[in-house]
Design a protein around this motif. Structure first.
Motif, mmCIF file in Angstrom:
data_model
loop_
_atom_site.group_PDB
_atom_site.id
_atom_site.type_symbol
_atom_site.label_atom_id
_atom_site.label_comp_id
_atom_site.label_asym_id
_atom_site.label_seq_id
_atom_site.Cartn_x
_atom_site.Cartn_y
_atom_site.Cartn_z
ATOM 1 N N PRO A 128 18.776 6.153 -42.354
ATOM 2 C CA PRO A 128 18.812 6.748 -43.692
ATOM 3 C C PRO A 128 19.024 8.201 -43.590
ATOM 4 C CG PRO A 128 17.244 5.421 -43.409
ATOM 5 C CD PRO A 128 17.640 5.408 -41.954
ATOM 6 N N GLN A 129 18.341 8.877 -42.594
ATOM 7 C CA GLN A 129 18.744 10.502 -42.326
ATOM 8 C C GLN A 129 18.414 10.593 -40.879
ATOM 9 O OE1 GLN A 129 15.280 13.014 -43.397
ATOM 10 N NE2 GLN A 129 13.903 11.484 -43.711
ATOM 11 N N VAL A 130 19.341 11.562 -40.359
ATOM 12 C CA VAL A 130 18.963 12.145 -38.806
ATOM 13 C C VAL A 130 18.860 13.726 -38.966
ATOM 14 C CG1 VAL A 130 20.132 12.369 -36.731
ATOM 15 C CG2 VAL A 130 20.409 10.461 -37.927
ATOM 16 N N HIS A 131 17.627 14.202 -38.504
ATOM 17 C CA HIS A 131 17.322 15.577 -38.535
ATOM 18 C C HIS A 131 17.590 16.207 -40.146
ATOM 19 C CE1 HIS A 131 17.074 15.200 -34.206
ATOM 20 N NE2 HIS A 131 18.668 15.122 -34.081
ATOM 21 N N GLU A 132 16.877 15.083 -40.979
ATOM 22 C CA GLU A 132 16.838 15.553 -42.401
ATOM 23 C C GLU A 132 18.456 15.782 -43.123
ATOM 24 O OE1 GLU A 132 14.592 19.060 -42.754
ATOM 25 O OE2 GLU A 132 12.693 18.312 -42.045
ATOM 26 N N VAL A 133 19.130 14.970 -42.372
ATOM 27 C CA VAL A 133 20.728 15.016 -43.250
ATOM 28 C C VAL A 133 20.793 13.510 -43.167
ATOM 29 C CG1 VAL A 133 22.987 15.159 -42.724
ATOM 30 C CG2 VAL A 133 21.475 16.862 -41.651
ATOM 31 N N PRO A 134 21.124 13.119 -44.664
ATOM 32 C CA PRO A 134 21.242 11.908 -44.934
ATOM 33 C C PRO A 134 22.249 10.947 -44.252
ATOM 34 C CG PRO A 134 21.101 13.291 -46.884
ATOM 35 C CD PRO A 134 21.422 14.219 -45.799
ATOM 36 N N ASP A 135 22.209 9.847 -44.164
ATOM 37 C CA ASP A 135 23.181 8.987 -43.582
ATOM 38 C C ASP A 135 23.710 9.439 -41.953
ATOM 39 O OD1 ASP A 135 22.591 7.105 -45.366
ATOM 40 O OD2 ASP A 135 24.542 7.537 -46.483
ATOM 41 N N GLY A 136 23.052 9.635 -41.015
ATOM 42 C CA GLY A 136 23.359 10.078 -39.811
ATOM 43 C C GLY A 136 23.487 8.918 -39.012
ATOM 44 N N ILE A 137 23.892 9.100 -37.693
ATOM 45 C CA ILE A 137 24.207 7.973 -36.746
ATOM 46 C C ILE A 137 22.938 8.384 -35.748
ATOM 47 C CG2 ILE A 137 25.817 7.267 -34.971
ATOM 48 C CD1 ILE A 137 26.671 6.778 -37.821
ATOM 49 N N ALA A 138 22.637 7.121 -35.537
ATOM 50 C CA ALA A 138 21.427 7.252 -34.258
ATOM 51 C C ALA A 138 21.890 6.072 -33.256
ATOM 52 C CB ALA A 138 20.035 6.579 -34.895
ATOM 53 N N VAL A 139 21.904 6.523 -32.083
ATOM 54 C CA VAL A 139 22.515 5.681 -31.089
ATOM 55 C C VAL A 139 21.354 5.570 -29.860
ATOM 56 C CG1 VAL A 139 24.002 5.761 -28.754
ATOM 57 C CG2 VAL A 139 24.682 6.958 -31.159
ATOM 58 N N LEU A 140 21.436 4.168 -29.487
ATOM 59 C CA LEU A 140 20.487 3.532 -28.740
ATOM 60 C C LEU A 140 21.134 3.495 -27.278
ATOM 61 C CD1 LEU A 140 17.631 2.648 -27.456
ATOM 62 C CD2 LEU A 140 18.381 0.470 -28.387
#
Length: 202
Positions: A128-140
């Motif tokens: 939903p957000q990454v570092h407060e930026v909407p719709d970011g990408i999180a990688v595992l």
């Protein structure tokens, strides 16, 4: 300002198997409780189901054996049963900090939605957000460490294909020359097709 969707398409090359099924996307988004990014859907429609540059798998809805919705559900169910936040993890590797979430859920409107994966054990999620930026990408990554990229999917993919570290530390994979695509079988009687993109001077 770079149009990364256009840049990705120019780099990977045209597709002779484009399939845009708006109803299938709406059905999947209804199940997820949220819309998916337009750039992601455009790239999936154009190139799924395929493996891009030997590692990254990309699927789309209604692709038979490789249906995106089925993969999303299975992946979300699997990781919902796993411990995804290590004890004593440093804040910059904690998905709750990266994504600004009190708890991590998978396959939900306010959680992480799997978008793609690699044969190296990396999973790429929409957050939903990454570092407060909407719709970011999180990688595992394969070491079960998290990294966040405050980027839209098309820019993440562009940088991945140009050899940047887009799956965490020491994750860069670069193949010079045209992008290599393997279009994967999605039903009986089909075979893998290998296609190469245009020269890219790399």
């Amino acid at each position: 300002m770079t149009d990364y969707l256009r840049a990705v398409i120019d780099m990977i090359g045209p597709s002779d198997d484009r399939c845009a099924d708006a109803v299938a996307w709406l059905r999947l988004e209804s199940e997820l409780g949220r819309s998916l990014p337009a750039d992601y859907k455009s790239i999936a429609d154009m190139y799924g189901a395929c493996q891009i540059n030997h590692h990254l798998y990309l699927d789309r809805p209604t692709d038979g054996w490789r249906d995106l919705g089925t993969w999303m559900r299975r992946t979300s169910q699997l990781w919902s049963q796993e411990e995804v936040v290590r004890q004593g993890v440093e804040p910059h590797l904690d998905p709750r900090v990266i994504c600004g979430l009190p708890t991590i859920t998978f396959g939900t409107a306010q959680g992480l939605i799997p978008l793609a994966g690699t044969d190296q054990g990396h999973l790429i999620f929409l957050a939903p957000q990454v570092h407060e930026v909407p719709d970011g990408i999180a990688v595992l990554n394969r070491e079960l460490e998290w990294t966040g990229y405050a980027l839209p999917f098309a820019e993440w993919l562009y940088r991945y294909l140009t050899g940047e570290e887009m799956c965490g530390w020491n994750s860069a994979v670069f193949y010079p020359g045209p992008v290599h695509r393997e279009h994967l079988p999605t039903g009986p009687g089909q075979q893998t097709r290998v296609v190469h993109g245009p020269p890219r001077g790399m």
